[in-house]
Design a protein around this motif. Sequence first.
Motif, PDB file in Angstrom:
ATOM      1  N   ASP A 186       1.018  -1.584  -0.512  1.00 14.31           N
ATOM      2  CA  ASP A 186       0.097   0.380   0.386  1.00 14.31           C
ATOM      3  C   ASP A 186       0.693   1.063   0.093  1.00 14.31           C
ATOM      4  O   ASP A 186       0.250   1.995  -1.007  1.00 14.31           O
ATOM      5  CB  ASP A 186      -1.129  -0.106   1.283  1.00 14.31           C
ATOM      6  N   ALA A 187       2.262   1.453   1.124  1.00 12.31           N
ATOM      7  CA  ALA A 187       2.829   2.817   0.930  1.00 12.31           C
ATOM      8  C   ALA A 187       3.483   2.683   0.041  1.00 12.31           C
ATOM      9  O   ALA A 187       3.570   3.767  -1.066  1.00 12.31           O
ATOM     10  CB  ALA A 187       3.495   2.284   2.326  1.00 12.31           C
ATOM     11  N   PHE A 188       3.955   1.259  -1.271  1.00 12.70           N
ATOM     12  CA  PHE A 188       4.536   1.876  -2.601  1.00 12.70           C
ATOM     13  C   PHE A 188       3.157   2.468  -3.774  1.00 12.70           C
ATOM     14  O   PHE A 188       3.903   3.365  -4.314  1.00 12.70           O
ATOM     15  CB  PHE A 188       4.887   0.330  -3.386  1.00 12.70           C
ATOM     16  N   SER A 189       2.288   1.531  -3.645  1.00 12.02           N
ATOM     17  CA  SER A 189       1.352   1.981  -4.224  1.00 12.02           C
ATOM     18  C   SER A 189       0.624   3.407  -4.012  1.00 12.02           C
ATOM     19  O   SER A 189       0.437   4.401  -5.578  1.00 12.02           O
ATOM     20  CB  SER A 189       0.323   1.191  -4.709  1.00 12.02           C
ATOM     21  N   ASN A 190       0.535   4.349  -2.610  1.00 13.64           N
ATOM     22  CA  ASN A 190       0.716   5.013  -2.115  1.00 13.64           C
ATOM     23  C   ASN A 190       1.717   6.314  -3.344  1.00 13.64           C
ATOM     24  O   ASN A 190       1.295   7.474  -3.867  1.00 13.64           O
ATOM     25  CB  ASN A 190       0.258   5.578  -1.653  1.00 13.64           C
ATOM     26  N   LYS A 191       3.071   6.504  -2.603  1.00 17.66           N
ATOM     27  CA  LYS A 191       3.615   6.602  -2.349  1.00 17.66           C
ATOM     28  C   LYS A 191       4.611   7.242  -4.255  1.00 17.66           C
ATOM     29  O   LYS A 191       5.025   8.203  -4.609  1.00 17.66           O
ATOM     30  CB  LYS A 191       5.222   7.023  -1.600  1.00 17.66           C
ATOM     31  N   THR A 192       4.847   5.410  -4.437  1.00 13.19           N
ATOM     32  CA  THR A 192       5.951   5.998  -5.619  1.00 13.19           C
ATOM     33  C   THR A 192       4.470   6.149  -6.484  1.00 13.19           C
ATOM     34  O   THR A 192       5.074   6.883  -7.419  1.00 13.19           O
ATOM     35  CB  THR A 192       6.457   4.287  -5.910  1.00 13.19           C
ATOM     36  N   LEU A 193       3.740   4.937  -7.083  1.00 15.89           N
ATOM     37  CA  LEU A 193       2.950   5.161  -8.006  1.00 15.89           C
ATOM     38  C   LEU A 193       1.860   5.771  -7.779  1.00 15.89           C
ATOM     39  O   LEU A 193       1.043   6.630  -9.106  1.00 15.89           O
ATOM     40  CB  LEU A 193       2.141   4.088  -8.288  1.00 15.89           C
ATOM     41  N   GLY A 194       1.862   6.795  -6.899  1.00 12.82           N
ATOM     42  CA  GLY A 194       0.410   7.667  -6.807  1.00 12.82           C
ATOM     43  C   GLY A 194      -1.031   7.588  -6.701  1.00 12.82           C
ATOM     44  O   GLY A 194      -1.676   8.969  -6.595  1.00 12.82           O
ATOM     45  N   TYR A 195      -1.169   6.463  -6.426  1.00 16.19           N
ATOM     46  CA  TYR A 195      -2.459   6.066  -5.850  1.00 16.19           C
ATOM     47  C   TYR A 195      -2.705   6.821  -4.868  1.00 16.19           C
ATOM     48  O   TYR A 195      -2.523   6.685  -4.109  1.00 16.19           O
ATOM     49  CB  TYR A 195      -2.725   4.495  -6.123  1.00 16.19           C
ATOM     50  N   SER A 196      -4.134   7.735  -4.652  1.00 12.82           N
ATOM     51  CA  SER A 196      -4.152   7.796  -3.286  1.00 12.82           C
ATOM     52  C   SER A 196      -5.448   6.932  -2.744  1.00 12.82           C
ATOM     53  O   SER A 196      -5.501   5.285  -2.924  1.00 12.82           O
ATOM     54  CB  SER A 196      -5.628   9.163  -3.802  1.00 12.82           C
ATOM     55  N   HIS A 197      -5.209   7.455  -1.406  1.00 14.42           N
ATOM     56  CA  HIS A 197      -5.947   6.280  -0.268  1.00 14.42           C
ATOM     57  C   HIS A 197      -6.987   5.881  -0.595  1.00 14.42           C
ATOM     58  O   HIS A 197      -7.755   4.627  -0.740  1.00 14.42           O
ATOM     59  CB  HIS A 197      -5.778   6.969   1.460  1.00 14.42           C
ATOM     60  N   LEU A 198      -8.099   6.692  -0.957  1.00 13.69           N
ATOM     61  CA  LEU A 198      -9.336   6.487  -1.305  1.00 13.69           C
ATOM     62  C   LEU A 198      -9.153   5.423  -2.299  1.00 13.69           C
ATOM     63  O   LEU A 198      -9.873   4.619  -2.617  1.00 13.69           O
ATOM     64  CB  LEU A 198     -10.065   7.651  -1.896  1.00 13.69           C
ATOM     65  N   GLN A 199      -8.438   5.748  -3.595  1.00 13.63           N
ATOM     66  CA  GLN A 199      -8.574   4.744  -4.988  1.00 13.63           C
ATOM     67  C   GLN A 199      -8.317   3.055  -4.383  1.00 13.63           C
ATOM     68  O   GLN A 199      -8.455   2.232  -4.876  1.00 13.63           O
ATOM     69  CB  GLN A 199      -7.309   5.250  -5.780  1.00 13.63           C
ATOM     70  N   LEU A 200      -7.171   2.355  -3.373  1.00 16.79           N
ATOM     71  CA  LEU A 200      -6.721   1.656  -3.065  1.00 16.79           C
ATOM     72  C   LEU A 200      -7.665   1.190  -1.656  1.00 16.79           C
ATOM     73  O   LEU A 200      -7.806  -0.149  -1.413  1.00 16.79           O
ATOM     74  CB  LEU A 200      -5.403   1.449  -2.814  1.00 16.79           C
ATOM     75  N   GLU A 201      -8.490   1.670  -1.320  1.00 13.85           N
ATOM     76  CA  GLU A 201      -9.802   1.457  -0.052  1.00 13.85           C
ATOM     77  C   GLU A 201     -10.491  -0.043  -0.556  1.00 13.85           C
ATOM     78  O   GLU A 201     -10.178  -0.439   0.823  1.00 13.85           O
ATOM     79  CB  GLU A 201     -10.363   2.214   0.010  1.00 13.85           C
ATOM     80  N   ASN A 202     -11.048   0.344  -2.201  1.00 13.26           N
ATOM     81  CA  ASN A 202     -11.809  -1.036  -2.507  1.00 13.26           C
ATOM     82  C   ASN A 202     -10.879  -1.893  -3.221  1.00 13.26           C
ATOM     83  O   ASN A 202     -10.950  -0.727  -3.909  1.00 13.26           O
ATOM     84  CB  ASN A 202     -12.825  -0.637  -1.770  1.00 13.26           C
ATOM     85  N   GLY A 203     -10.989  -2.775  -3.252  1.00 10.69           N
ATOM     86  CA  GLY A 203     -10.995  -3.749  -4.147  1.00 10.69           C
ATOM     87  C   GLY A 203     -10.558  -5.269  -4.370  1.00 10.69           C
ATOM     88  O   GLY A 203     -11.231  -5.832  -3.713  1.00 10.69           O
ATOM     89  N   TYR A 204     -10.750  -5.832  -4.852  1.00 12.83           N
ATOM     90  CA  TYR A 204     -10.215  -7.262  -5.652  1.00 12.83           C
ATOM     91  C   TYR A 204      -9.194  -7.506  -6.070  1.00 12.83           C
ATOM     92  O   TYR A 204      -8.003  -7.246  -6.326  1.00 12.83           O
ATOM     93  CB  TYR A 204     -10.868  -7.298  -6.731  1.00 12.83           C
ATOM     94  N   LEU A 205      -8.594  -8.331  -4.753  1.00 13.60           N
ATOM     95  CA  LEU A 205      -7.186  -8.916  -4.263  1.00 13.60           C
ATOM     96  C   LEU A 205      -7.644 -10.564  -5.018  1.00 13.60           C
ATOM     97  O   LEU A 205      -8.190 -11.030  -4.483  1.00 13.60           O
ATOM     98  CB  LEU A 205      -6.853  -9.453  -2.589  1.00 13.60           C
ATOM     99  N   ASN A 206      -6.549 -11.128  -5.712  1.00 13.94           N
ATOM    100  CA  ASN A 206      -6.824 -12.186  -6.823  1.00 13.94           C
ATOM    101  C   ASN A 206      -5.985 -13.007  -5.894  1.00 13.94           C
ATOM    102  O   ASN A 206      -4.837 -12.595  -5.666  1.00 13.94           O
ATOM    103  CB  ASN A 206      -5.974 -12.260  -8.250  1.00 13.94           C
ATOM    104  N   SER A 207      -6.762 -14.221  -5.314  1.00 10.48           N
ATOM    105  CA  SER A 207      -6.186 -14.975  -4.105  1.00 10.48           C
ATOM    106  C   SER A 207      -5.678 -16.226  -5.198  1.00 10.48           C
ATOM    107  O   SER A 207      -6.820 -16.545  -5.722  1.00 10.48           O
ATOM    108  CB  SER A 207      -6.590 -15.014  -2.908  1.00 10.48           C
ATOM    109  N   HIS A 208      -4.740 -16.972  -4.340  1.00 13.66           N
ATOM    110  CA  HIS A 208      -4.611 -18.108  -5.085  1.00 13.66           C
ATOM    111  C   HIS A 208      -3.328 -18.925  -4.067  1.00 13.66           C
ATOM    112  O   HIS A 208      -2.655 -18.218  -3.115  1.00 13.66           O
ATOM    113  CB  HIS A 208      -3.573 -18.462  -6.688  1.00 13.66           C
TER     114      HIS A 208
END
Length: 124
Positions: free
Chosen positions: A102-124
Amino acid sequence: NKMFVYKRGDGREQLFIVMVDQNLDRATGKLPLALKEAVVWYASTLNKEDTKTYGKTSQLSLLSDLNLLTPGLQVVHLEELDKFILSYPDGVRTFDDSASMDAFSNKTLGYSHLQLENGYLNSH
């Protein structure tokens, strides 16, 4: 990048990543479709051999993007290892925990916390 799961006739699942290294300034809107076609071609080629070997057809599963706010961002949680794989438009990274991902996605990729808040994790 396009991640997919290929389940062989014997039941073994394999995670594949098809990557294109290209100057993004020249990328076209057709690239995602071309990647999907490449995945289908590759899986069908594997299936031909695996059907002979295992006597059963394989299955292909394309992985989902995290959500509509993050197109091209796919997350895989490898449950047995409790590790994460993040595929994003410029590459692929692995993480030991969701907080560092989440820190990488927010700080490096520039996604906001709102964009990352809900989503689908592919589990395997």
